[in-house]
Design a protein around this motif. Structure first.
Motif, mmCIF file in Angstrom:
data_model
loop_
_atom_site.group_PDB
_atom_site.id
_atom_site.type_symbol
_atom_site.label_atom_id
_atom_site.label_comp_id
_atom_site.label_asym_id
_atom_site.label_seq_id
_atom_site.Cartn_x
_atom_site.Cartn_y
_atom_site.Cartn_z
ATOM 1 N N ARG A 8 -46.430 8.630 20.781
ATOM 2 C CA ARG A 8 -46.541 7.731 19.628
ATOM 3 C C ARG A 8 -45.195 7.394 19.007
ATOM 4 N NH1 ARG A 8 -48.809 11.230 14.455
ATOM 5 N NH2 ARG A 8 -47.289 12.916 14.552
ATOM 6 N N ARG A 9 -44.166 8.211 19.206
ATOM 7 C CA ARG A 9 -42.875 7.921 18.592
ATOM 8 C C ARG A 9 -42.089 6.945 19.465
ATOM 9 N NH1 ARG A 9 -38.833 10.111 21.437
ATOM 10 N NH2 ARG A 9 -39.056 12.111 22.481
ATOM 11 N N PRO A 10 -41.141 6.215 18.858
ATOM 12 C CA PRO A 10 -40.304 5.312 19.658
ATOM 13 C C PRO A 10 -39.353 6.106 20.540
ATOM 14 C CG PRO A 10 -39.474 5.456 17.409
ATOM 15 C CD PRO A 10 -40.793 6.190 17.432
ATOM 16 N N ARG A 11 -38.823 5.452 21.569
ATOM 17 C CA ARG A 11 -37.786 6.091 22.387
ATOM 18 C C ARG A 11 -36.591 6.369 21.492
ATOM 19 N NH1 ARG A 11 -35.898 4.775 27.879
ATOM 20 N NH2 ARG A 11 -35.636 7.007 27.668
ATOM 21 N N ARG A 12 -35.921 7.490 21.736
ATOM 22 C CA ARG A 12 -34.876 7.952 20.830
ATOM 23 C C ARG A 12 -33.699 8.465 21.653
ATOM 24 N NH1 ARG A 12 -37.530 12.218 17.396
ATOM 25 N NH2 ARG A 12 -38.254 10.482 16.105
ATOM 26 N N ILE A 13 -32.542 7.825 21.487
ATOM 27 C CA ILE A 13 -31.332 8.196 22.222
ATOM 28 C C ILE A 13 -30.223 8.546 21.238
ATOM 29 C CG2 ILE A 13 -29.530 7.394 23.814
ATOM 30 C CD1 ILE A 13 -32.197 7.802 25.201
ATOM 31 N N VAL A 14 -29.547 9.647 21.504
ATOM 32 C CA VAL A 14 -28.377 10.039 20.710
ATOM 33 C C VAL A 14 -27.145 9.392 21.322
ATOM 34 C CG1 VAL A 14 -27.007 11.956 19.825
ATOM 35 C CG2 VAL A 14 -29.479 12.247 20.186
ATOM 36 N N VAL A 15 -26.308 8.797 20.480
ATOM 37 C CA VAL A 15 -25.078 8.150 20.931
ATOM 38 C C VAL A 15 -23.888 8.818 20.264
ATOM 39 C CG1 VAL A 15 -23.771 5.984 21.065
ATOM 40 C CG2 VAL A 15 -26.280 5.946 21.207
ATOM 41 N N GLY A 16 -23.010 9.367 21.071
ATOM 42 C CA GLY A 16 -21.772 9.934 20.554
ATOM 43 C C GLY A 16 -20.601 9.041 20.919
ATOM 44 N N ILE A 17 -19.705 8.825 19.988
ATOM 45 C CA ILE A 17 -18.468 8.094 20.262
ATOM 46 C C ILE A 17 -17.320 9.039 19.954
ATOM 47 C CG2 ILE A 17 -17.036 6.090 19.714
ATOM 48 C CD1 ILE A 17 -19.491 4.583 18.865
ATOM 49 N N SER A 18 -16.577 9.432 20.977
ATOM 50 C CA SER A 18 -15.447 10.334 20.774
ATOM 51 C C SER A 18 -14.161 9.522 20.682
ATOM 52 C CB SER A 18 -15.364 11.364 21.917
ATOM 53 O OG SER A 18 -14.734 10.795 23.050
ATOM 54 N N GLY A 37 -35.055 -2.101 21.650
ATOM 55 C CA GLY A 37 -36.015 -1.488 20.741
ATOM 56 C C GLY A 37 -35.995 0.032 20.771
ATOM 57 N N VAL A 38 -34.847 0.604 21.129
ATOM 58 C CA VAL A 38 -34.702 2.052 21.213
ATOM 59 C C VAL A 38 -34.067 2.577 19.925
ATOM 60 C CG1 VAL A 38 -33.608 3.969 22.454
ATOM 61 C CG2 VAL A 38 -34.484 1.979 23.722
ATOM 62 N N GLU A 39 -34.628 3.640 19.382
ATOM 63 C CA GLU A 39 -34.085 4.274 18.178
ATOM 64 C C GLU A 39 -32.803 5.017 18.546
ATOM 65 O OE1 GLU A 39 -36.881 6.445 15.582
ATOM 66 O OE2 GLU A 39 -35.480 8.130 15.758
ATOM 67 N N SER A 40 -31.702 4.683 17.880
ATOM 68 C CA SER A 40 -30.414 5.307 18.188
ATOM 69 C C SER A 40 -29.951 6.193 17.039
ATOM 70 C CB SER A 40 -29.352 4.242 18.480
ATOM 71 O OG SER A 40 -29.203 3.359 17.389
ATOM 72 N N HIS A 41 -29.432 7.365 17.405
ATOM 73 C CA HIS A 41 -28.882 8.320 16.439
ATOM 74 C C HIS A 41 -27.398 8.472 16.755
ATOM 75 C CE1 HIS A 41 -32.605 9.971 14.508
ATOM 76 N NE2 HIS A 41 -33.106 9.245 15.485
ATOM 77 N N LEU A 42 -26.556 7.990 15.852
ATOM 78 C CA LEU A 42 -25.124 7.850 16.107
ATOM 79 C C LEU A 42 -24.312 8.969 15.473
ATOM 80 C CD1 LEU A 42 -22.629 6.167 17.035
ATOM 81 C CD2 LEU A 42 -22.840 4.901 14.879
ATOM 82 N N ILE A 43 -23.358 9.492 16.276
ATOM 83 C CA ILE A 43 -22.337 10.424 15.778
ATOM 84 C C ILE A 43 -20.980 9.871 16.196
ATOM 85 C CG2 ILE A 43 -21.545 12.818 15.664
ATOM 86 C CD1 ILE A 43 -24.216 13.496 17.232
ATOM 87 N N ILE A 44 -20.130 9.582 15.238
ATOM 88 C CA ILE A 44 -18.766 9.132 15.518
ATOM 89 C C ILE A 44 -17.820 10.267 15.135
ATOM 90 C CG2 ILE A 44 -16.982 7.420 15.030
ATOM 91 C CD1 ILE A 44 -19.150 5.484 14.173
ATOM 92 N N ALA A 67 -26.691 1.263 14.392
ATOM 93 C CA ALA A 67 -27.514 2.426 14.718
ATOM 94 C C ALA A 67 -28.737 2.511 13.822
ATOM 95 C CB ALA A 67 -26.684 3.702 14.585
ATOM 96 N N SER A 68 -29.776 3.157 14.340
ATOM 97 C CA SER A 68 -30.970 3.405 13.528
ATOM 98 C C SER A 68 -30.695 4.464 12.477
ATOM 99 C CB SER A 68 -32.127 3.848 14.424
ATOM 100 O OG SER A 68 -32.361 2.933 15.470
ATOM 101 N N VAL A 69 -29.969 5.519 12.882
ATOM 102 C CA VAL A 69 -29.631 6.632 11.984
ATOM 103 C C VAL A 69 -28.198 7.043 12.273
ATOM 104 C CG1 VAL A 69 -30.240 8.945 11.188
ATOM 105 C CG2 VAL A 69 -32.036 7.428 12.084
ATOM 106 N N VAL A 70 -27.428 7.324 11.227
ATOM 107 C CA VAL A 70 -26.044 7.784 11.378
ATOM 108 C C VAL A 70 -25.955 9.231 10.915
ATOM 109 C CG1 VAL A 70 -23.648 7.449 10.652
ATOM 110 C CG2 VAL A 70 -25.131 5.461 11.030
ATOM 111 N N HIS A 71 -25.296 10.069 11.717
ATOM 112 C CA HIS A 71 -25.110 11.482 11.398
ATOM 113 C C HIS A 71 -23.610 11.769 11.313
ATOM 114 C CE1 HIS A 71 -29.359 12.450 12.517
ATOM 115 N NE2 HIS A 71 -29.182 11.393 13.299
#
Length: 216
Positions: A8-18, A37-44, A67-71
């Motif tokens: 039921r949840r959307p696809r969710r990918i973590v994205v890191g930028i070093s 349409g993929v949920e992205s969780h970003l860490i810079i 990004a969908s969410v920024v960490h």
């Protein structure tokens, strides 16, 4: 079998930028995930913030809006620190060899590294777009260790069979191929069709890629 929550949840990918050169790869990953349409969780990472502005001319704030969410990289209390937070994988684009070494040896002293560590232990796909050349034996040993753990080592090597007409074409092809490793389909991806019948367009080698030099 996937759980009810995963259905039921959307696809969710973590994205890191070093902080390695090639920040544009991370930016295009975010844009293409949004298009798919993929949920992205970003860490810079801290120094990647400087690299983004230096290399792309974009502000960090504008990249974060993709990004969908920024960490924050120092937030070890983030949901990304726990394997109980379900994701479908992670990509680090670009990935510095410092990050490679830390991930390979379990040194998870910031959130980007911890999220990668969690991705490995939870047996989710981890794609590292490693930016370094030449590679020393230290780099190669670290990369081998990660490959044995199931990590996809994906240096952003350009392909020319699609006859790219710009840097963006080269970047997009590489990003699309990287997203293939995470099961994210890019409808705009140029894929090899087996054709070798395209006629030559010029008489001089590489003249279509590099303009002739002017003298005087």
């Amino acid at each position: 079998m996937a759980s009810y929550e995963e259905h039921r949840r959307p696809r969710r990918i973590v994205v890191g930028i070093s902080a390695a050169t090639g920040a544009v790869y991370g930016v295009r990953v975010l844009e293409k995930l949004a298009e798919a349409g993929v949920e992205s969780h970003l860490i810079i990472s801290t120094w990647a913030r400087r690299t983004i502005e230096h290399e792309t001319g974009a502000t960090v704030a504008s990249v974060e809006r993709l990004a969908s969410v920024v960490h924050r990289p120092g937030d070890q209390a983030s949901v990304l620190s726990s394997g109980s937070f379900r994701t479908d994988g992670m990509i680090v684009a670009p990935c510095s060899v410092r990050s490679v070494a830390s991930i390979a040896h379990g040194v998870a002293d910031n959130l980007l590294l911890r999220a990668a560590d969690v991705t490995i232990k939870e047996r989710k796909p981890l794609v590292l777009m490693v930016r370094e050349t030449p590679l020393s034996v230290i780099h190669l040993e670290n990369l081998t260790l990660l490959a044995r753990a199931g990590v996809t080592i994906f240096p952003p090597v350009p392909a020319f069979y699609g006859q790219p007409g710009s840097i963006r074409d080269i970047v997009d092809h590489t990003v699309s191929r990287a997203l293939d490793q995470l099961g994210v389909e890019d409808d705009q991806a140029h894929r090899w069709d087996g054709r070798l019948d395209r006629p030559a367009r010029v008489d001089e080698p590489a003249a279509s890629l590099w303009p002739p030099k002017t003298v005087g």
